[in-house]
Write a protein that holds these residues in place. Sequence first.
Motif, short mmCIF file in Angstrom:
data_model
loop_
_atom_site.label_atom_id
_atom_site.label_comp_id
_atom_site.label_asym_id
_atom_site.label_seq_id
_atom_site.Cartn_x
_atom_site.Cartn_y
_atom_site.Cartn_z
N SER A 121 0.85 -1.19 0.00
CA SER A 121 0.00 0.00 0.00
C SER A 121 0.88 1.24 0.00
O SER A 121 2.10 1.15 0.22
CB SER A 121 -0.92 0.01 1.23
OG SER A 121 -1.89 1.04 1.13
N VAL B 67 -3.52 0.30 -3.41
CA VAL B 67 -2.67 -0.89 -3.37
C VAL B 67 -2.01 -1.09 -4.73
O VAL B 67 -2.61 -0.85 -5.78
CB VAL B 67 -3.46 -2.15 -2.96
CG1 VAL B 67 -3.82 -2.10 -1.49
CG2 VAL B 67 -4.72 -2.34 -3.79
N GLU C 103 -8.23 1.95 -0.27
CA GLU C 103 -8.12 0.50 -0.23
C GLU C 103 -6.71 0.16 0.22
O GLU C 103 -5.75 0.78 -0.22
CB GLU C 103 -8.46 -0.09 -1.59
CG GLU C 103 -9.86 0.34 -2.06
CD GLU C 103 -10.30 -0.26 -3.38
OE1 GLU C 103 -9.79 -1.35 -3.73
OE2 GLU C 103 -11.14 0.35 -4.06
N TRP C 104 -6.58 -0.86 1.11
CA TRP C 104 -5.28 -1.11 1.74
C TRP C 104 -5.26 -2.47 2.43
O TRP C 104 -6.15 -3.28 2.27
CB TRP C 104 -4.92 0.02 2.71
CG TRP C 104 -5.60 0.04 4.05
CD1 TRP C 104 -5.00 -0.18 5.26
CD2 TRP C 104 -6.98 0.29 4.34
NE1 TRP C 104 -5.92 -0.06 6.27
CE2 TRP C 104 -7.14 0.22 5.74
CE3 TRP C 104 -8.11 0.56 3.56
CZ2 TRP C 104 -8.37 0.39 6.36
CZ3 TRP C 104 -9.34 0.73 4.17
CH2 TRP C 104 -9.46 0.66 5.55
N TRP C 105 -4.23 -2.70 3.21
CA TRP C 105 -3.88 -3.95 3.89
C TRP C 105 -3.83 -5.12 2.90
O TRP C 105 -4.65 -6.03 2.88
CB TRP C 105 -4.81 -4.27 5.04
CG TRP C 105 -4.18 -5.30 5.96
CD1 TRP C 105 -4.65 -6.55 6.23
CD2 TRP C 105 -2.95 -5.17 6.69
NE1 TRP C 105 -3.78 -7.22 7.08
CE2 TRP C 105 -2.72 -6.39 7.37
CE3 TRP C 105 -1.99 -4.16 6.81
CZ2 TRP C 105 -1.61 -6.61 8.17
CZ3 TRP C 105 -0.88 -4.38 7.61
CH2 TRP C 105 -0.70 -5.59 8.28
N PRO C 106 -2.79 -5.10 2.02
CA PRO C 106 -2.66 -6.10 0.97
C PRO C 106 -2.09 -7.42 1.46
O PRO C 106 -1.15 -7.46 2.26
CB PRO C 106 -1.70 -5.43 -0.01
CG PRO C 106 -0.87 -4.51 0.84
CD PRO C 106 -1.79 -4.04 1.94
N TRP D 181 -7.37 -7.73 -0.49
CA TRP D 181 -7.22 -6.48 0.26
C TRP D 181 -8.57 -5.99 0.73
O TRP D 181 -9.60 -6.63 0.46
CB TRP D 181 -6.48 -5.44 -0.57
CG TRP D 181 -7.21 -4.87 -1.76
CD1 TRP D 181 -7.89 -3.68 -1.82
CD2 TRP D 181 -7.34 -5.45 -3.07
NE1 TRP D 181 -8.41 -3.49 -3.08
CE2 TRP D 181 -8.08 -4.55 -3.86
CE3 TRP D 181 -6.89 -6.65 -3.65
CZ2 TRP D 181 -8.39 -4.81 -5.19
CZ3 TRP D 181 -7.21 -6.91 -4.98
CH2 TRP D 181 -7.94 -6.00 -5.73
N GLN D 182 -8.60 -4.87 1.45
CA GLN D 182 -9.86 -4.35 1.99
C GLN D 182 -10.14 -2.96 1.46
O GLN D 182 -9.24 -2.18 1.17
CB GLN D 182 -9.82 -4.35 3.52
CG GLN D 182 -8.75 -3.48 4.14
CD GLN D 182 -8.58 -3.70 5.63
OE1 GLN D 182 -9.07 -4.67 6.19
NE2 GLN D 182 -7.86 -2.81 6.28
N TYR E 195 -10.56 -8.99 -4.17
CA TYR E 195 -9.48 -9.88 -4.59
C TYR E 195 -9.34 -9.85 -6.11
O TYR E 195 -10.26 -9.46 -6.83
CB TYR E 195 -9.66 -11.31 -4.07
CG TYR E 195 -10.88 -12.05 -4.57
CD1 TYR E 195 -10.82 -12.85 -5.71
CD2 TYR E 195 -12.08 -12.00 -3.88
CE1 TYR E 195 -11.93 -13.56 -6.16
CE2 TYR E 195 -13.19 -12.71 -4.31
CZ TYR E 195 -13.11 -13.49 -5.46
OH TYR E 195 -14.20 -14.19 -5.89
N TYR F 255 -8.75 -6.10 8.61
CA TYR F 255 -7.47 -6.78 8.73
C TYR F 255 -7.54 -8.28 9.02
O TYR F 255 -6.51 -8.93 9.09
CB TYR F 255 -6.61 -6.14 9.84
CG TYR F 255 -6.42 -4.66 9.70
CD1 TYR F 255 -5.49 -4.14 8.82
CD2 TYR F 255 -7.18 -3.76 10.47
CE1 TYR F 255 -5.32 -2.77 8.68
CE2 TYR F 255 -7.02 -2.39 10.34
CZ TYR F 255 -6.08 -1.90 9.44
OH TYR F 255 -5.92 -0.55 9.31
#
Length: 459
Positions: free
Chosen positions: A225, A243, A266-269, A282-283, A296, A321
């Motif tokens: 990210s 991301v 959008e983040w936390w890959p 990711w979220q 995804y 997460y």
Amino acid sequence: MRPIQIPSPVGRAMRMPLSVIGIAMLLLPMSAAVRAQAPQAVPIVAAASTPAAAPASTSAPTRGSHPASTAFVAPVGAVMAVPAPGVRDERSFMHGIGQADGGDGKTWVFFSSSGVPPHGAGRNGSWPHDVYVGQWEPGTAHLSNVRIFIKRPEAQEPASVAQNTKGTIFITFEDGWNAPRNVSQRYGVYRQNLKPIRPYPRDVESGGHSGHVAAVGDQFVVFYSADWVQGGGVDNLGTGGGVYANVYDGNGRFLRHVNVAAHVREWWPVVAGSPTQALFVWQKYIPGSTIASLQYALFDPRTGKLTRTQESVDPYRVQYYVYASAYVPAVDRFVVLATLDTGRAVAFLVDGQGRRTAELDCLPALVRESNIAVEGNAVFVPTQDGRMMTLGLEGDHIVLRGTQRAPFAWGNTGVTGIVSGDMVHFVSLSPDGLREADFSTQKQIAASPGDRCVVRASK
């Protein structure tokens, strides 16, 4: 998940401690700053809420917070982490873990920690994590020869590790040392014997953060990210700003860059690799909500082609997460597990065309930042209620084989499982240091009525 940062005259940043929120679906830290309190058995945990979202503004990269929580009933005798007074952020002790084959039946385990044992943030609030490595071999109860592998001022965390078909090891992490944009996603590449090929420090991207790596054949794919948007998310601390992915050859030389979801919240890959493809998970931020939307996509690192089917866009509402993925060679599928906003988990399979071919919901919630251990057509996953869950997979079918009780409370900042014959050795990070235990791959306790779910084939 990352701690929020504020500029500081000392070191790279002051990391703002997170408020202690509900532990119902989190298994929050079990000890105070002095790490003195042991885990307790807790049959029932109450729910807690997180603050509502607020207007956002763009700023330098910062960190997230714990996911929202939902009430649930834990099994009798469950070993669960209970927060003690003064506990703030479990990640300030240890954060990020991965493994690689060391040859001769041995396994390297890499992790980021503020010492061994960990001592948490410094007096100025900065995190002093270094990257450590230890060795595990079958028949031993604990890692041996644990030592610092990469050391610099300010934190190198959370460590993520991949190993290609030639045995080459790629390690990546967010780095606060000498970072012009507050943080940098960095990496190093090493032989199986840990001799350097393209050693740290190498930049994935200045200002990049929260990176995760997987091997695809001989190549490596780093999914990461960048940027941060203040406000919203958990505890109103904000969200990532997009991301991206970089592809590297087997010696760590850059090959290509791909914008997966650029300049959006959008983040936390998370990434898993097969012999030919990578699966990105990711979220996505939902305005005004304390839960996220799961996303995804499949990626071909040789061509740079990104495949997003219609069913991969917003398929589930998930706790921030709390999701993981892995490739399962025995069934030629990627498996994804995620804890939903209901407080229960879902598992689903993705084939080489990006289609969901099987799904199983109503599962026990998985532990945040835990890896999925794979052996044949079975996967092994820590659960938030203090157990280890085994799922059996076929190409179009998932079944819950059963669970086993863990002898300790799982940590929330990194868990990895090493499969060896008929057992899985799990290593969990915690504010007290490493916790390790062996589990049988065959001797599960049959699922109770509260654990059972209905298999649903994808349409």
